[in-house]
Design an enzyme around this catalytic site. Structure first.
Site, PDB file in Angstrom:
ATOM      1  N   HIS A  29     -11.683  -3.715  11.351  1.00  0.00           N
ATOM      2  CA  HIS A  29     -10.548  -4.325  10.659  1.00  0.00           C
ATOM      3  C   HIS A  29     -10.182  -5.580  11.434  1.00  0.00           C
ATOM      4  CE1 HIS A  29      -6.144  -4.169   9.186  1.00  0.00           C
ATOM      5  NE2 HIS A  29      -6.909  -4.668   8.235  1.00  0.00           N
ATOM      6  N   SER A  89      -2.071  -5.600   9.374  1.00  0.00           N
ATOM      7  CA  SER A  89      -1.476  -6.608   8.508  1.00  0.00           C
ATOM      8  C   SER A  89      -0.183  -7.122   9.118  1.00  0.00           C
ATOM      9  CB  SER A  89      -1.190  -6.001   7.126  1.00  0.00           C
ATOM     10  OG  SER A  89      -0.569  -6.932   6.287  1.00  0.00           O
ATOM     11  N   LYS A 108      -8.682  -2.045  -0.018  1.00  0.00           N
ATOM     12  CA  LYS A 108      -8.691  -1.180   1.144  1.00  0.00           C
ATOM     13  C   LYS A 108      -9.473   0.111   0.906  1.00  0.00           C
ATOM     14  CE  LYS A 108      -6.499  -3.742   4.082  1.00  0.00           C
ATOM     15  NZ  LYS A 108      -7.268  -4.378   5.181  1.00  0.00           N
ATOM     16  N   LYS A 138      -4.067 -12.026  11.688  1.00  0.00           N
ATOM     17  CA  LYS A 138      -5.522 -12.129  11.526  1.00  0.00           C
ATOM     18  C   LYS A 138      -5.911 -13.286  10.622  1.00  0.00           C
ATOM     19  CE  LYS A 138      -6.844  -8.245   9.847  1.00  0.00           C
ATOM     20  NZ  LYS A 138      -5.504  -7.877   9.418  1.00  0.00           N
ATOM     21  N   THR A 139      -5.308 -13.332   9.438  1.00  0.00           N
ATOM     22  CA  THR A 139      -5.656 -14.378   8.471  1.00  0.00           C
ATOM     23  C   THR A 139      -5.209 -15.747   8.966  1.00  0.00           C
ATOM     24  OG1 THR A 139      -5.550 -12.834   6.611  1.00  0.00           O
ATOM     25  CG2 THR A 139      -5.328 -15.171   6.104  1.00  0.00           C
ATOM     26  N   ARG A 197       1.504 -11.946  -1.841  1.00  0.00           N
ATOM     27  CA  ARG A 197       0.099 -12.080  -1.464  1.00  0.00           C
ATOM     28  C   ARG A 197      -0.635 -13.054  -2.375  1.00  0.00           C
ATOM     29  NH1 ARG A 197      -2.280  -9.372   3.114  1.00  0.00           N
ATOM     30  NH2 ARG A 197      -0.780  -7.768   3.725  1.00  0.00           N
ATOM     31  N   ASP A 210     -10.531 -10.471   7.202  1.00  0.00           N
ATOM     32  CA  ASP A 210      -9.950  -9.131   7.287  1.00  0.00           C
ATOM     33  C   ASP A 210     -10.935  -8.008   7.597  1.00  0.00           C
ATOM     34  OD1 ASP A 210      -7.575  -7.543   7.118  1.00  0.00           O
ATOM     35  OD2 ASP A 210      -8.263  -6.778   5.196  1.00  0.00           O
ATOM     36  N   ARG A 259       0.826  -1.193   0.000  1.00  0.00           N
ATOM     37  CA  ARG A 259       0.000   0.000   0.000  1.00  0.00           C
ATOM     38  C   ARG A 259       0.868   1.254   0.000  1.00  0.00           C
ATOM     39  NH1 ARG A 259      -2.394   1.478   3.912  1.00  0.00           N
ATOM     40  NH2 ARG A 259      -1.494   0.171   5.551  1.00  0.00           N
TER      41      ARG A 259
END
Length: 535
Positions: free
Chosen positions: A217, A236, A197, A240-241, A320, A255, A55
């Site tokens: 989030h 990130s 995003k 989380k994932t 990713r 997410d 990002r």
């Protein structure tokens, strides 16, 4: 004849040249024909995103229009841009899309239909359309037939480069949200995470304002045997994932979620997971989801076998993969569940100071939600090459247009009303700071999370950490109890004490600067410095 549906947004292209809602197979075919990427041996489409492999937070803007001016939390995160500059960027993006044979995906954001919004993505490249198709909630045939006008439009043209002098930007890249026109522009970057995003950011404005719904989030999963669900907040790289992809639980989403009166629902229809260091043994749900229809970004392929090398970070550490949620064997395909029983805040503490797990009071939960302490990990943003400690309110401030107190008030009300258990889980370092210590073992973190979810951690004795105002368990099933006390993992206990005090001071100073009017919350839920340290 120009396609009237696109002409309304300034894109002038012949009807027969527009690719509307192509299937996954057709999009992959188009991407290969256009030489946008290669097929890997596992069937996934692999592309490179160019110069930007993460990002671009300094290139994100919100158009400062009268209808949103008083509501946006303006600052370094939500930077204003004038309507004039927006129109110049939009004109360039639309001209570029008019020169191409654009791809259009009509999707939804929000699995619970009363709160969903129609997002139409117009993309220059086929793989961007594939990303949008897999990541948005996919409308059924009837919903697509009656789709009508979208609620928001995303125009993505990575080959259009902005000029800071002409467009008021900081670089060639611009991600611009116009809430008045309901248009998002993504220019100058091929990193698909910007599409994801920016849609999330739009929903983080629309749902709290228009529907009185909390957006988060976070990832979420549910135990199918007990129907007990949990949400995992975190930036990130905090897990989380990984931690929500649990073979014994159903994945709601990895997410982005919302919490309405009826419960939690996924804002997306897919997952966007990091692949660096990926193995089937460590993360089988993610590994097995990478197949035909998945889109890998910046993953290096063996030139002879086309086999992905997930250990190769020569392009970026932020490799990713995106895939639809149904590629996860135990996913909850509706994306909708009831009220969560557990809230977990994930932090990656690069100082190696915070305990691997702590129990939070309701006040502590609200404090840590507003504070959002973690470390940005390598590759997720441009210029991040090693962990950098940061405070990101709501564990996702870059995507939250409204003031943090708006989201915190809603979360606090829900935690209190439903008596939700709350915990802080550190997935960062132990035995010392980054460079000296090491990352907490994933197996230990999984065991901690399991104990939190099934409630067995409550059988432990808890000791109060006076400095950080946390309740820390002395034992946890399946975990070496020695790591639960972070000071005991350091060779030099005095060095730990100094580092811990320095971090506590950072907490206090950040909260005073950001939320000085919430002194009572700081006293109840935040670190408590000794008088000497305060001086």
């Amino acid at each position: 004849m120009f396609d009237e549906r696109l002409s309304a947004y300034g894109i002038r292209v012949q009807e027969e040249d527009v690719h509307w809602n192509l299937s996954v197979t057709e999009l992959v075919e188009q991407a290969l024909v256009r030489k946008e990427g290669q097929l890997a041996s596992n069937g996934s489409l692999v592309v490179t995103t160019g110069e930007r492999t993460g990002r671009s937070p300094h290139d994100r803007f919100i158009v400062d229009t009268p209808d949103v001016h008083s509501r946006i939390a303006w600052g370094a995160t939500n930077k204003p841009i004038s309507d004039e500059y927006y129109r110049r960027i939009k004109r360039g993006v639309c001209e570029r899309l008019s020169e191409r044979d654009p791809f259009v995906i009509q999707g939804l954001a929000g699995a619970r239909r009363p709160h969903s919004r129609k997002f139409m993505v117009v993309a220059e490249e086929a793989h961007q359309a594939l990303f949008a198709k897999q990541m948005l909630v996919r409308p059924n045939r009837f919903e697509l037939w009656r789709y009508g006008e979208p609620d928001f439009v995303v125009l993505a043209a990575p080959s259009f480069k902005c000029s800071p002098a002409a467009h008021g930007t900081n670089s060639e890249v611009a991600v611009v949200i116009n809430f008045q026109e309901r248009v998002i522009l993504v220019a100058g970057t091929g990193y698909s995470g910007e599409i994801k995003k920016s849609i999330f950011s739009a929903m983080n404005y629309l749902l709290p304002i228009e529907d009185d719904v909390l957006t988060m989030h976070c990832s979420a999963n549910v135990d199918p045997a007990t129907n007990s669900s949990a949400v995992f907040f975190g930036l990130s790289g905090t897990g989380k994932t990984t931690l929500s992809a649990d073979p014994s639980r159903q994945l709601i989403g990895d997410d982005e979620h919302a919490w309405c009166r009826e419960g939690v629902f996924n804002l997306e229809g897919g997952c966007y997971a990091k692949t660096i260091g990926l193995t089937r043994n460590r993360e089988p749900e993610i590994f097995d989801a990478i197949r035909f229809g998945s889109l890998c970004e910046n993953v290096v392929l063996n030139p002879q076998t086309r086999k992905p090398d997930y250990m190769d970070d020569s392009i970026t550490e932020n490799t990713r993969v995106s895939y639809p949620v149904e590629y996860v064997d135990n996913a909850l395909l509706t994306g909708v569940d009831g009220i969560p029983d557990v809230v977990i805040f994930l932090t990656a503490d690069a100082f190696g100071v915070l305990p691997p797990v702590s129990r939070l009071t309701p006040e502590g939960a609200k404090y840590h939600f507003l504070t959002g302490f973690t470390s940005k990990v390598a590759g997720t943003e441009e210029g991040i090459e090693e962990p950098q400690p940061t405070f990101s309110s709501m564990f996702g401030e870059p995507f939250m247009p409204l003031r943090p107190q708006v989201y915190a008030r809603k979360l606090g009300e829900k935690i209190g009303r439903h008596n939700v258990r709350c915990y802080l889980v550190n997935t960062g370092w132990t035995g010392g700071p980054y460079g000296t210590g090491h990352r907490i073992d994933l197996g230990a973190t999984r065991a901690i999370v399991d104990a939190v979810l099934d409630g067995s951690i409550e059988e432990s004795t808890f000791v109060h950490n006076d400095l950080f105002n946390l309740d820390v368990p002395t034992t946890c099933p399946g975990v070496d109890s020695r790591i639960l006390d972070p000071r005991a993992t350091w060779v030099d206990g005095c060095a730990y004490d100094r580092c811990a005090q320095d971090l506590a001071i950072m907490f206090v100073e950040n909260f005073q600067e950001r939320f000085g009017d919430l002194e009572d919350l700081a006293k109840a839920g935040g670190p408590q410095l000794p008088e000497m340290a305060r001086a």
